[in-house]
Design an enzyme around this catalytic site. Structure first.
Site, PDB file in Angstrom:
ATOM      1  N   TYR A   5     -10.931  57.853 -17.859  1.00 55.52           N
ATOM      2  CA  TYR A   5     -10.619  56.754 -16.953  1.00 55.52           C
ATOM      3  C   TYR A   5     -10.556  57.255 -15.517  1.00 55.52           C
ATOM      4  O   TYR A   5     -10.063  58.360 -15.242  1.00 55.52           O
ATOM      5  CB  TYR A   5      -9.288  56.115 -17.366  1.00 55.52           C
ATOM      6  CG  TYR A   5      -8.899  54.926 -16.538  1.00 55.52           C
ATOM      7  CD1 TYR A   5      -9.756  53.836 -16.398  1.00 55.52           C
ATOM      8  CD2 TYR A   5      -7.678  54.886 -15.882  1.00 55.52           C
ATOM      9  CE1 TYR A   5      -9.401  52.740 -15.637  1.00 55.52           C
ATOM     10  CE2 TYR A   5      -7.305  53.796 -15.119  1.00 55.52           C
ATOM     11  CZ  TYR A   5      -8.172  52.727 -14.990  1.00 55.52           C
ATOM     12  OH  TYR A   5      -7.818  51.645 -14.229  1.00 55.52           O
ATOM     13  N   ASP A  60      -5.918  58.597 -25.720  1.00 56.33           N
ATOM     14  CA  ASP A  60      -6.021  57.279 -25.111  1.00 56.33           C
ATOM     15  C   ASP A  60      -6.802  56.393 -26.079  1.00 56.33           C
ATOM     16  O   ASP A  60      -8.005  56.555 -26.265  1.00 56.33           O
ATOM     17  CB  ASP A  60      -6.736  57.363 -23.761  1.00 56.33           C
ATOM     18  CG  ASP A  60      -6.722  56.036 -23.005  1.00 56.33           C
ATOM     19  OD1 ASP A  60      -6.716  54.983 -23.666  1.00 56.33           O
ATOM     20  OD2 ASP A  60      -6.753  56.056 -21.758  1.00 56.33           O
ATOM     21  N   LYS A 113      -5.714  45.466 -21.916  1.00 51.49           N
ATOM     22  CA  LYS A 113      -7.060  45.218 -22.434  1.00 51.49           C
ATOM     23  C   LYS A 113      -6.991  44.431 -23.744  1.00 51.49           C
ATOM     24  O   LYS A 113      -6.399  43.370 -23.799  1.00 51.49           O
ATOM     25  CB  LYS A 113      -7.778  46.560 -22.603  1.00 51.49           C
ATOM     26  CG  LYS A 113      -7.696  47.501 -21.408  1.00 51.49           C
ATOM     27  CD  LYS A 113      -8.367  46.934 -20.182  1.00 51.49           C
ATOM     28  CE  LYS A 113      -8.593  47.984 -19.089  1.00 51.49           C
ATOM     29  NZ  LYS A 113      -7.377  48.571 -18.525  1.00 51.49           N
TER      30      LYS A 113
END
Length: 402
Positions: A102, A175, A200
């Site tokens: 990310y 993650d 999300k």
């Protein structure tokens, strides 16, 4: 053990009580009645909240069913990520992180380096993080994995990397944002921390910022919880309640989105203007074999990535879409797509598209995408968007439109 659908619908609900709602409403309280000594489950609003407690129990039941796992919820995914890294790493420690994770990870790496932590990075694919893990040996305190990676959708072998890290005395954090706890259970695969952005797919409606960390070791959970208290990265009760409410449809959403994402990826395979197509569910994808061994129930996620010839071509495509919002984030019930390079920070081509499949009918969505690709490739149609391509020179000129 109950199935995923039953579990998501019932997760974290309190015992039924006559004349009370199935899911109690959000508790808005900065402080609680507290006679005598400061003991009890709820003392002050930065420490705990009954609405968080139900959500944390629900997420634990999804990430690690049948265990005593503990979840700590945060005000955002980055709050959760930061809590793990900054609660576990000290001056003189070493950590291994993905180089393709990310886009805010580099900012955290800079901060960790400033605190005296040695950080080495490597790509997610082909288990490349083994190399820096081997190089630093027993100095490594934490291995951070992101699989599938965002936005490149590479996958690493969690079991293999976790075993290697534990052999060196290092903790492992995954993650799990893109996979969701229905698509992948990191703690069962050897991780010590399952971390995700609940913004999300977990909540799935694009209206909540949230993050969480789930651990089986109560000591690690306590350290993460203490970090949350110290920095105050707490979720609001309304956000926590909305997240818990949304969990009931998680299995329905994840299954629908994964099925449509695979169908869309297959429809894009033969498009001449599409290169670098990635989706872990495609049998031809470089990550498919590893993904199939650790992702559950054929749920390979809702995200597809691919590259169009250049920035202008990508923007014509996005403009031509009718059922897809040009927006960041992923995992929502409405499909979104974006030219990821507009943010900077990701090592992707200018024409790189990250596409998040929503809950629309597959035939309608695929037809819209293919029509938008046709429009983007047609010079006459493209000129109506304000970005006409000179067919002879291949250069782009900007007109009056946006």
């Amino acid at each position: 053990m109950t199935g995923d659908g039953t579990r998501t619908v019932r997760a974290g609900l309190p015992e039924a009580e006559a004349y009370e709602p199935t899911l109690p409403g959000p508790v808005f309280a900065a402080h609680y009645h507290l006679p005598g000594d400061a003991v009890g489950p709820y003392t002050y609003g930065r420490d705990a909240n009954p609405t968080w407690s139900l959500l944390e129990r629900a997420i634990s039941e999804l990430e690690s069913p049948g265990t005593d796992a503990e979840t700590v919820v945060f005000s955002s995914g980055m709050g959760a990520i930061s809590a793990v890294l900054l609660s576990q790493l000290r001056q003189g420690d070493a950590a291994v992180l993905p180089s393709d994770g990310y886009q805010l990870l580099p900012a955290l790496i800079e901060r960790l380096t400033g605190y005296g932590v040695t950080v080495r990075t490597a790509p997610t694919g082909e288990d490349a993080q083994l190399a820096p893990l081997d190089a630093m040996g027993d100095r490594t305190k934490l291995l951070w994995l992101e699989t599938p990676s965002n936005p490149g959708l590479d996958v690493c072998d969690i079991r293999r990397l976790a075993e290697a890290a534990h052999a060196r005395g290092a903790l492992v954090a995954i993650d799990n944002t893109l996979a969701t706890p229905l698509g992948q259970r990191p703690l069962e695969l050897g991780a010590d921390f399952a971390v995700a952005s609940g913004t999300k797919a977990l909540t799935g409606h694009g209206d909540v910022l949230l993050g969480y960390v789930t651990c089986r070791d109560p000591r690690l959970a306590a350290e993460v919880r203490a970090w949350r208290k110290t920095v105050g990265a707490i979720p609001g009760p309304m956000e926590a309640w909305l997240a818990h409410r949304s969990l009931a449809t998680l299995q329905l959403r994840v299954d629908r989105q994964a099925e449509t994402a695979l169908a869309l990826a297959e429809a894009l395979r033969d498009r001449p203007e599409v290169t670098g197509l990635r989706h872990p569910g495609l049998p031809t994808d470089p990550s498919h074999r590893v993904a199939a061994g650790q992702m559950r129930g054929g749920r390979f996620g809702c995200v597809i990535s691919f590259t169009l010839p250049d920035k202008e071509h990508a923007e014509r495509f996005l403009t031509a879409l009718r059922l897809v919002d040009d927006a960041t984030s992923f995992g929502g019930v409405r499909s979104t797509a974006e030219r990821r390079g507009r943010w900077g920070g990701d090592a992707v081509p200018e024409g790189f598209i990250r596409f998040s499949v929503g809950a629309e009918d597959a035939d309608d969505l695929i037809a819209d995408v293919l029509r938008a690709l046709d429009t983007a490739s047609d010079t006459d149609a493209a000129s109506g968007t304000g970005r006409a391509t000179d067919a002879a020179s291949g250069t782009a000129s900007t007109g009056a439109g946006g």
